[in-house]
Design a protein around this motif. Structure first.
Motif, PDB file in Angstrom:
ATOM      1  N   LYS A  62     -14.408  50.084  27.214  1.00 28.35           N
ATOM      2  CA  LYS A  62     -14.647  48.485  26.815  1.00 28.35           C
ATOM      3  C   LYS A  62     -15.666  47.849  28.143  1.00 28.35           C
ATOM      4  O   LYS A  62     -15.494  47.437  29.000  1.00 28.35           O
ATOM      5  CB  LYS A  62     -14.322  47.482  26.724  1.00 28.35           C
ATOM      6  N   VAL A  63     -17.298  48.131  27.847  1.00 26.22           N
ATOM      7  CA  VAL A  63     -17.940  47.786  28.615  1.00 26.22           C
ATOM      8  C   VAL A  63     -19.305  45.992  27.951  1.00 26.22           C
ATOM      9  O   VAL A  63     -20.060  45.968  27.645  1.00 26.22           O
ATOM     10  CB  VAL A  63     -19.364  48.855  29.244  1.00 26.22           C
ATOM     11  N   THR A  64     -19.021  45.322  29.203  1.00 27.74           N
ATOM     12  CA  THR A  64     -19.075  43.501  28.584  1.00 27.74           C
ATOM     13  C   THR A  64     -20.320  43.269  29.336  1.00 27.74           C
ATOM     14  O   THR A  64     -20.136  43.221  31.114  1.00 27.74           O
ATOM     15  CB  THR A  64     -18.461  42.805  29.057  1.00 27.74           C
ATOM     16  N   LYS A  70     -22.246  40.323  25.518  1.00 28.14           N
ATOM     17  CA  LYS A  70     -22.327  41.347  24.564  1.00 28.14           C
ATOM     18  C   LYS A  70     -21.511  42.331  25.192  1.00 28.14           C
ATOM     19  O   LYS A  70     -21.495  42.233  26.503  1.00 28.14           O
ATOM     20  CB  LYS A  70     -23.815  41.980  24.880  1.00 28.14           C
ATOM     21  N   SER A  71     -21.062  42.863  24.223  1.00 29.09           N
ATOM     22  CA  SER A  71     -19.897  44.522  24.956  1.00 29.09           C
ATOM     23  C   SER A  71     -20.265  45.776  23.854  1.00 29.09           C
ATOM     24  O   SER A  71     -20.807  45.812  22.718  1.00 29.09           O
ATOM     25  CB  SER A  71     -18.879  44.027  24.823  1.00 29.09           C
ATOM     26  N   ALA A  94     -26.304  52.608  25.097  1.00 26.71           N
ATOM     27  CA  ALA A  94     -25.403  51.473  25.558  1.00 26.71           C
ATOM     28  C   ALA A  94     -25.633  50.345  26.232  1.00 26.71           C
ATOM     29  O   ALA A  94     -25.369  49.152  25.861  1.00 26.71           O
ATOM     30  CB  ALA A  94     -24.134  52.557  26.225  1.00 26.71           C
ATOM     31  N   ALA A  95     -26.687  50.678  26.237  1.00 25.11           N
ATOM     32  CA  ALA A  95     -27.763  49.961  27.590  1.00 25.11           C
ATOM     33  C   ALA A  95     -28.016  48.961  26.637  1.00 25.11           C
ATOM     34  O   ALA A  95     -28.395  47.447  27.227  1.00 25.11           O
ATOM     35  CB  ALA A  95     -28.625  50.124  28.833  1.00 25.11           C
ATOM     36  N   LYS A  96     -29.080  49.657  26.570  1.00 24.80           N
ATOM     37  CA  LYS A  96     -29.634  48.641  24.924  1.00 24.80           C
ATOM     38  C   LYS A  96     -28.696  47.726  23.978  1.00 24.80           C
ATOM     39  O   LYS A  96     -28.681  46.063  24.067  1.00 24.80           O
ATOM     40  CB  LYS A  96     -29.979  49.759  23.764  1.00 24.80           C
ATOM     41  N   GLU A  97     -27.750  48.076  23.501  1.00 25.28           N
ATOM     42  CA  GLU A  97     -26.033  47.227  23.165  1.00 25.28           C
ATOM     43  C   GLU A  97     -26.246  46.400  23.926  1.00 25.28           C
ATOM     44  O   GLU A  97     -26.095  44.585  23.298  1.00 25.28           O
ATOM     45  CB  GLU A  97     -25.157  48.076  22.596  1.00 25.28           C
ATOM     46  N   ILE A  98     -25.431  46.483  24.998  1.00 21.58           N
ATOM     47  CA  ILE A  98     -25.607  44.998  26.044  1.00 21.58           C
ATOM     48  C   ILE A  98     -26.389  44.117  26.722  1.00 21.58           C
ATOM     49  O   ILE A  98     -26.443  43.332  27.892  1.00 21.58           O
ATOM     50  CB  ILE A  98     -24.554  45.435  26.581  1.00 21.58           C
ATOM     51  N   MET A 107     -24.741  43.460  36.416  1.00 25.46           N
ATOM     52  CA  MET A 107     -23.136  43.739  36.726  1.00 25.46           C
ATOM     53  C   MET A 107     -23.131  43.299  35.526  1.00 25.46           C
ATOM     54  O   MET A 107     -22.901  42.987  34.170  1.00 25.46           O
ATOM     55  CB  MET A 107     -23.354  41.772  37.117  1.00 25.46           C
ATOM     56  N   VAL A 108     -22.052  44.360  35.423  1.00 27.13           N
ATOM     57  CA  VAL A 108     -20.820  44.471  34.263  1.00 27.13           C
ATOM     58  C   VAL A 108     -19.079  44.513  34.116  1.00 27.13           C
ATOM     59  O   VAL A 108     -19.083  44.167  35.353  1.00 27.13           O
ATOM     60  CB  VAL A 108     -21.291  46.050  33.047  1.00 27.13           C
ATOM     61  N   VAL A 109     -18.110  44.027  33.346  1.00 36.04           N
ATOM     62  CA  VAL A 109     -17.061  43.669  33.414  1.00 36.04           C
ATOM     63  C   VAL A 109     -16.651  45.445  32.464  1.00 36.04           C
ATOM     64  O   VAL A 109     -17.057  45.663  31.295  1.00 36.04           O
ATOM     65  CB  VAL A 109     -16.642  42.900  33.120  1.00 36.04           C
ATOM     66  N   VAL A 110     -15.987  45.806  33.252  1.00 28.85           N
ATOM     67  CA  VAL A 110     -15.257  47.756  32.751  1.00 28.85           C
ATOM     68  C   VAL A 110     -14.295  47.708  31.969  1.00 28.85           C
ATOM     69  O   VAL A 110     -12.846  47.265  33.333  1.00 28.85           O
ATOM     70  CB  VAL A 110     -16.411  48.840  33.323  1.00 28.85           C
ATOM     71  N   GLU A 111     -13.481  48.053  31.483  1.00 32.06           N
ATOM     72  CA  GLU A 111     -11.466  47.935  31.066  1.00 32.06           C
ATOM     73  C   GLU A 111     -11.576  49.020  29.956  1.00 32.06           C
ATOM     74  O   GLU A 111     -12.499  49.380  28.754  1.00 32.06           O
ATOM     75  CB  GLU A 111     -10.987  46.177  30.244  1.00 32.06           C
TER      76      GLU A 111
END
Length: 152
Positions: A62-64, A70-71, A94-98, A107-111
């Motif tokens: 999950k990339v937020t 947006k994630s 995926a880049a378009k979605e967020i 900057m993103v948060v990846v989990e």
């Protein structure tokens, strides 16, 4: 007296695949469509895939985007990015979605994303039908078809 010193050079990241990471993300351009990834799959700009250095292929992440909340959930199909300070390469979709297409690097948060959600509500009482085996009357005899066709 002999002293022995062992020096290990390598990447010791035991358990890193279970932690939340924060860092910079980039994305593949549309021109990369059709390129072969490290997993052997072909890249497509509309797929929700990514490249990560340590997560195993097929892992769902999950990339937020922390700036807009947006994630997106992506699947690891490639290795990289290998530029310092970057933690993930996203597909164009995926880049378009967020909403990071205009930024290039964001900057993103990846989990890790756990997809094993089982919607189950336990029931306190289980009602089973009652069966009466003693008062059952069977008025027919079970015979194989080949015996039923024989003449008496």
């Amino acid at each position: 007296m002999v002293m022995l010193t062992i020096v290990v050079f390598g990447d010791v990241r035991m358990g890193q695949a279970q932690v939340v990471q924060q860092g910079k993300a980039t994305y593949y351009s549309k021109r990369a469509t059709g390129a072969k990834t490290s997993s052997g799959e072909r890249l497509h700009h509309d797929s929700l895939t990514c490249a990560h250095r340590t997560f195993p292929f097929g892992t769902m992440l999950k990339v937020t985007n922390p700036f807009n909340g947006k994630s997106v959930v992506v699947r690891v199909t490639d290795r990289g990015p290998f530029k310092r300070g970057r933690i993930i390469d996203l597909s164009w979709r995926a880049a378009k979605e967020i909403d990071i297409l205009n930024h290039g690097v964001a900057m993103v948060v990846v989990e890790p994303y756990n997809m094993t959600i089982v919607p189950f509500k336990p029931v306190e009482t289980v009602e089973l039908p009652e069966l009466d085996f003693e008062n059952t009357s069977i008025d027919f005899e079970l015979k194989p078809i080949w015996q039923q066709q024989l003449l008496p």
